[in-house]
Design a protein around this motif. Structure first.
Motif, PDB file in Angstrom:
ATOM      1  N   MET A   1       0.703  -1.164  -0.091  1.00 48.00           N
ATOM      2  CA  MET A   1      -0.011   0.065  -0.023  1.00 48.00           C
ATOM      3  C   MET A   1       0.771   1.113   0.089  1.00 48.00           C
ATOM      4  O   MET A   1       1.724   1.406   0.839  1.00 48.00           O
ATOM      5  CB  MET A   1      -0.802   0.091   1.416  1.00 48.00           C
ATOM      6  CG  MET A   1      -1.930  -0.789   1.238  1.00 48.00           C
ATOM      7  SD  MET A   1      -3.188  -0.291  -0.037  1.00 48.00           S
ATOM      8  CE  MET A   1      -3.769   1.232   0.622  1.00 48.00           C
ATOM      9  N   ILE A   2       0.562   1.890  -1.068  1.00 51.31           N
ATOM     10  CA  ILE A   2       1.318   3.132  -1.154  1.00 51.31           C
ATOM     11  C   ILE A   2       0.697   4.498   0.011  1.00 51.31           C
ATOM     12  O   ILE A   2       1.638   5.343   0.456  1.00 51.31           O
ATOM     13  CB  ILE A   2       1.405   3.818  -2.586  1.00 51.31           C
ATOM     14  CG1 ILE A   2       2.432   4.841  -2.500  1.00 51.31           C
ATOM     15  CG2 ILE A   2       0.051   4.633  -2.652  1.00 51.31           C
ATOM     16  CD1 ILE A   2       3.943   4.270  -2.371  1.00 51.31           C
ATOM     17  N   TYR A   3      -0.288   4.104   0.532  1.00 52.46           N
ATOM     18  CA  TYR A   3      -0.809   4.964   1.415  1.00 52.46           C
ATOM     19  C   TYR A   3      -0.014   4.763   2.857  1.00 52.46           C
ATOM     20  O   TYR A   3      -0.398   5.504   3.892  1.00 52.46           O
ATOM     21  CB  TYR A   3      -2.359   4.967   1.743  1.00 52.46           C
ATOM     22  CG  TYR A   3      -2.998   5.283   0.539  1.00 52.46           C
ATOM     23  CD1 TYR A   3      -2.973   6.441   0.008  1.00 52.46           C
ATOM     24  CD2 TYR A   3      -3.590   4.216  -0.443  1.00 52.46           C
ATOM     25  CE1 TYR A   3      -3.645   6.956  -1.173  1.00 52.46           C
ATOM     26  CE2 TYR A   3      -4.152   4.638  -1.458  1.00 52.46           C
ATOM     27  CZ  TYR A   3      -4.310   6.231  -1.907  1.00 52.46           C
ATOM     28  OH  TYR A   3      -4.854   6.511  -3.017  1.00 52.46           O
ATOM     29  N   ASN A   4       0.861   3.953   3.012  1.00 47.65           N
ATOM     30  CA  ASN A   4       1.387   3.722   4.238  1.00 47.65           C
ATOM     31  C   ASN A   4       2.716   4.415   4.354  1.00 47.65           C
ATOM     32  O   ASN A   4       3.638   3.994   5.093  1.00 47.65           O
ATOM     33  CB  ASN A   4       1.842   2.228   4.282  1.00 47.65           C
ATOM     34  CG  ASN A   4       1.043   1.148   4.703  1.00 47.65           C
ATOM     35  OD1 ASN A   4      -0.263   1.762   5.261  1.00 47.65           O
ATOM     36  ND2 ASN A   4       1.056  -0.234   4.452  1.00 47.65           N
TER      37      ASN A   4
ATOM     38  N   PRO B   1       3.158   7.218   6.118  1.00 48.14           N
ATOM     39  CA  PRO B   1       3.646   7.384   7.577  1.00 48.14           C
ATOM     40  C   PRO B   1       4.364   6.321   8.136  1.00 48.14           C
ATOM     41  O   PRO B   1       5.701   6.679   8.735  1.00 48.14           O
ATOM     42  CB  PRO B   1       2.351   7.619   8.297  1.00 48.14           C
ATOM     43  CG  PRO B   1       1.424   8.008   7.212  1.00 48.14           C
ATOM     44  CD  PRO B   1       1.970   7.519   6.038  1.00 48.14           C
ATOM     45  N   PHE B   2       4.117   5.038   7.847  1.00 51.87           N
ATOM     46  CA  PHE B   2       4.885   3.914   8.393  1.00 51.87           C
ATOM     47  C   PHE B   2       6.365   3.818   7.660  1.00 51.87           C
ATOM     48  O   PHE B   2       7.438   3.905   8.607  1.00 51.87           O
ATOM     49  CB  PHE B   2       4.325   2.486   8.052  1.00 51.87           C
ATOM     50  CG  PHE B   2       3.105   2.514   8.980  1.00 51.87           C
ATOM     51  CD1 PHE B   2       3.315   2.071  10.255  1.00 51.87           C
ATOM     52  CD2 PHE B   2       1.927   2.165   8.282  1.00 51.87           C
ATOM     53  CE1 PHE B   2       2.108   2.075  11.013  1.00 51.87           C
ATOM     54  CE2 PHE B   2       0.717   2.073   9.083  1.00 51.87           C
ATOM     55  CZ  PHE B   2       0.994   1.765  10.297  1.00 51.87           C
ATOM     56  N   MET B   3       6.634   4.416   6.738  1.00 55.07           N
ATOM     57  CA  MET B   3       7.811   4.398   5.959  1.00 55.07           C
ATOM     58  C   MET B   3       8.824   5.550   6.503  1.00 55.07           C
ATOM     59  O   MET B   3       9.755   5.699   6.635  1.00 55.07           O
ATOM     60  CB  MET B   3       7.755   4.568   4.575  1.00 55.07           C
ATOM     61  CG  MET B   3       7.208   3.521   3.914  1.00 55.07           C
ATOM     62  SD  MET B   3       7.007   3.468   2.043  1.00 55.07           S
ATOM     63  CE  MET B   3       5.882   2.076   1.720  1.00 55.07           C
TER      64      MET B   3
ATOM     65  N   ILE C   1      10.236   4.541   9.644  1.00 53.87           N
ATOM     66  CA  ILE C   1      11.350   3.603   9.452  1.00 53.87           C
ATOM     67  C   ILE C   1      12.633   4.436   8.726  1.00 53.87           C
ATOM     68  O   ILE C   1      13.714   4.241   9.205  1.00 53.87           O
ATOM     69  CB  ILE C   1      10.973   2.508   8.160  1.00 53.87           C
ATOM     70  CG1 ILE C   1       9.837   1.611   8.459  1.00 53.87           C
ATOM     71  CG2 ILE C   1      12.342   1.606   8.050  1.00 53.87           C
ATOM     72  CD1 ILE C   1      10.290   1.101   9.903  1.00 53.87           C
TER      73      ILE C   1
ATOM     74  N   THR D   1       0.959   6.672  14.795  1.00 55.89           N
ATOM     75  CA  THR D   1       0.582   6.356  13.739  1.00 55.89           C
ATOM     76  C   THR D   1      -0.392   5.177  13.641  1.00 55.89           C
ATOM     77  O   THR D   1      -1.174   4.859  12.822  1.00 55.89           O
ATOM     78  CB  THR D   1       1.622   6.064  12.512  1.00 55.89           C
ATOM     79  OG1 THR D   1       2.558   7.122  12.751  1.00 55.89           O
ATOM     80  CG2 THR D   1       1.201   5.927  11.202  1.00 55.89           C
ATOM     81  N   LEU D   2       0.016   4.267  14.563  1.00 58.74           N
ATOM     82  CA  LEU D   2      -0.721   3.044  14.745  1.00 58.74           C
ATOM     83  C   LEU D   2      -2.023   3.270  15.259  1.00 58.74           C
ATOM     84  O   LEU D   2      -2.989   2.569  14.827  1.00 58.74           O
ATOM     85  CB  LEU D   2      -0.181   1.936  15.616  1.00 58.74           C
ATOM     86  CG  LEU D   2       0.809   1.129  15.412  1.00 58.74           C
ATOM     87  CD1 LEU D   2       1.438   0.333  16.591  1.00 58.74           C
ATOM     88  CD2 LEU D   2       0.801   0.212  14.122  1.00 58.74           C
TER      89      LEU D   2
END
Lengths: 122, 98, 155
Positions: free
Chosen positions: A1-4, A6-8, A11, A47-48
């Protein structure tokens, strides 16, 4: 998912901080790296707990037009925010301890380079 | 030696980026526990059926979690703060008195 | 002593802003169970007020005015209040850290939808004040000690 994205971002923050911790020799830069890793972890918790279109989990001064029926599905999760609150204060306390230790090391050894400090040890 | 470390670092974070790509969708968390904490208001009777406001009386759900549901966490955190400050005092009190 | 002070303009603005920042920090602590904020955040704001004084007047001056031992004692009182309120939960109600004031007339109003009375929340305002005292005292004494130590190291 490119909408992730914020998780990237999380990282990326952790990678920058870990790079500073592992490959730098200045103790102040290592402290800055630890702080960046902490920011990454805090951002990860927040973010979670994010929910799409959510408002803050506070019942004072709600946005006008909010009805009680839609409330549990419209607020972001409170538990990750509480954990982040705890984590921020612990981060500040640990950072104060790290910096005072760095000051003491500079006073005793005359340098902030971690390798030189190791070499000077009797 | 440093080169090996750097390669391991890069491989590890490529793996981490891939897992961030494959993690569950952003903005759609599993939320049974937190829905239970946020609570449910019955607008016909004008009472809370369950939830943080009914159990702790505070309008701010984050404060309810910090000080009530997870109060032990806050106590431990206060202990960590106290210990860190005692460490700073131990390092610098001699300097101050000179 | 004198050279670590900043100019008269900075000192005047700092002495005007210091009570305002402290009042804002008390507001954040007192309304921690109603609005965003709480003990930690309000304590951090109050410690930043002390940091402003240190920047404007110099660490030695602030240390002479407010002793660092007093700040540490303030912090310890905050921790003590937290633990005492927590242990009261065993004797008044059932377990450690019970919110035993909910439902009582003093602090225990359960707010309806859309209203936010100040005397709600049970023991949460008391714990907020305790943690706020702890954070103000702790962070202010840490900032003070670090400022003094870095000044001493330059000589």
């Amino acid at each position: 998912m490119i909408y992730n994205l914020p998780f990237m971002t999380v990282i990326a923050l952790i990678a920058i901080g870990m790079y500073a911790i592992l490959f730098r020799r200045n103790l102040i830069k290592i402290a800055i790296g630890i702080t960046i890793v902490e920011s990454g972890v805090n951002l990860f918790l927040i973010t979670l707990g994010y929910r799409k279109g959510g408002i803050a989990p506070i019942f004072t001064n709600l946005p006008p037009g909010t009805t009680p029926e839609e409330i549990p599905g419209k607020m972001v999760l409170p538990v990750p925010q509480a954990l982040t609150l705890t984590s921020i204060v612990i981060g500040v306390a640990v950072l104060a301890l790290i910096l005072s230790l760095a000051i003491q090391i500079y006073r005793n050894y005359g340098t902030l380079n971690a390798e030189k400090v190791r070499r000077l040890k009797e | 030696m440093k080169k090996i470390f750097f390669i391991a670092f890069v491989v590890f974070f490529i793996f981490m980026f891939y897992s961030a790509y494959e993690i569950r969708d952003f903005g759609n968390p599993p939320s049974q526990m937190d829905d239970r904490i946020i609570g449910k208001y019955n607008s016909t009777t004008g009472e809370w059926e369950y939830g943080a406001v009914n159990e702790t009386g505070a309008n701010n759900a984050v404060t309810s979690v910090v000080f009530d549901y997870r109060g032990y966490d806050t106590l431990g955190e206060a202990t960590v703060l106290f210990t860190a400050i005692a460490g700073v005092m131990m390092l610098f009190r001699r300097v101050k008195n000179e | 002593m004198n050279e670590e002070r900043m100019s008269v303009i900075v000192q005047t603005i700092a002495s005007i802003l210091f009570p305002i920042i402290l009042i804002f920090s008390f507001y954040i602590i007192m309304h921690g169970h109603l609005t965003p904020g709480g003990g930690f955040q309000g304590g951090a704001v109050g410690a930043s007020a002390v940091a402003l004084l240190i920047v404007a007047f110099g660490a030695r001056y602030v240390e002479n005015k407010m002793r660092e031992e007093n700040l540490s004692a303030f912090e310890s009182v905050g921790g003590l209040v937290f633990v005492i309120v927590s242990i009261l939960g065993i004797f008044v109600a059932t377990t450690f850290l019970t919110n035993f004031l909910v439902g009582e007339p003093l602090f225990g109003i359960i707010p309806k939808w859309g209203v936010s009375p100040l005397n709600s929340g049970g023991v949460l305002p008391i714990l907020n004040i305790a943690v706020g005292m702890k954070v103000i005292g702790g962070l202010a004494s840490v900032v003070l000690m670090l400022a003094i130590a870095s000044k001493e190291g330059e000589k």
